[in-house]
Design a protein around this motif. Structure first.
Motif, short mmCIF file in Angstrom:
data_model
loop_
_atom_site.label_atom_id
_atom_site.label_comp_id
_atom_site.label_asym_id
_atom_site.label_seq_id
_atom_site.Cartn_x
_atom_site.Cartn_y
_atom_site.Cartn_z
N ARG A 1 0.83 -1.21 0.00
CA ARG A 1 0.00 0.00 0.00
C ARG A 1 0.87 1.26 0.00
O ARG A 1 0.62 2.19 -0.77
N GLN A 2 1.88 1.28 0.85
CA GLN A 2 2.74 2.47 0.93
C GLN A 2 3.51 2.69 -0.37
O GLN A 2 3.63 3.82 -0.84
N LYS A 3 4.04 1.61 -0.95
CA LYS A 3 4.79 1.75 -2.19
C LYS A 3 3.87 2.07 -3.36
O LYS A 3 4.25 2.82 -4.27
N ALA A 4 2.65 1.53 -3.36
CA ALA A 4 1.70 1.82 -4.43
C ALA A 4 1.34 3.30 -4.43
O ALA A 4 1.31 3.95 -5.47
N SER A 5 1.08 3.86 -3.25
CA SER A 5 0.75 5.28 -3.18
C SER A 5 1.96 6.14 -3.56
O SER A 5 1.81 7.14 -4.26
N ALA A 6 3.15 5.75 -3.13
CA ALA A 6 4.36 6.49 -3.50
C ALA A 6 4.59 6.42 -5.01
O ALA A 6 4.96 7.42 -5.63
N TYR A 7 4.36 5.26 -5.59
CA TYR A 7 4.51 5.09 -7.05
C TYR A 7 3.60 6.06 -7.80
O TYR A 7 4.00 6.63 -8.82
N SER B 1 -0.96 7.83 1.20
CA SER B 1 -1.62 6.56 1.44
C SER B 1 -3.10 6.76 1.74
O SER B 1 -3.94 5.94 1.37
N THR B 2 -3.44 7.87 2.39
CA THR B 2 -4.84 8.17 2.70
C THR B 2 -5.64 8.40 1.43
O THR B 2 -6.74 7.85 1.27
N LEU B 3 -5.10 9.19 0.52
CA LEU B 3 -5.80 9.42 -0.75
C LEU B 3 -5.88 8.13 -1.55
O LEU B 3 -6.91 7.83 -2.16
N PHE B 4 -4.83 7.32 -1.52
CA PHE B 4 -4.84 6.04 -2.21
C PHE B 4 -5.98 5.17 -1.67
O PHE B 4 -6.75 4.60 -2.45
N ASP B 5 -6.13 5.11 -0.35
CA ASP B 5 -7.23 4.34 0.25
C ASP B 5 -8.58 4.84 -0.22
O ASP B 5 -9.49 4.05 -0.51
N GLN B 6 -8.74 6.15 -0.31
CA GLN B 6 -10.00 6.74 -0.78
C GLN B 6 -10.29 6.35 -2.23
O GLN B 6 -11.42 6.03 -2.57
#
Length: 73
Positions: free
Chosen positions: A12-18, A23-28
């Motif tokens: 999750r952390q690397k996906a959002s950084a990529y 990470s919060t916006l990625f979760d949304q």
């Protein structure tokens, strides 16, 4: 063939950084189905497919497609 320094499966952390987002916006975005669901290859491990992330990113709305924002008066 596209080469990348990123692994195919991202946490999750690397996906959002990529994607260049928090990470919060990625979760949304995952919750709104604008980003793909993760894979669970083994107990406790959750990974996102970088190819699916690329495809989902290309489908995100452009600024000109968004309807209004808080800066509009």
């Amino acid at each position: 063939m596209k080469t990348s320094m990123w692994p195919r499966g991202l946490s999750r952390q690397k996906a959002s950084a990529y994607l260049g987002i928090s990470s919060t916006l990625f979760d949304q975005l995952v919750a709104k189905n604008q980003m793909p669901e993760p894979f669970t290859p083994s107990k406790g491990r959750i990974l996102w497919d970088i190819v699916e992330l690329d495809q989902a990113f290309e489908n995100l709305p452009r600024k000109s497609q968004q309807q209004g924002n808080s800066w509009d008066g």
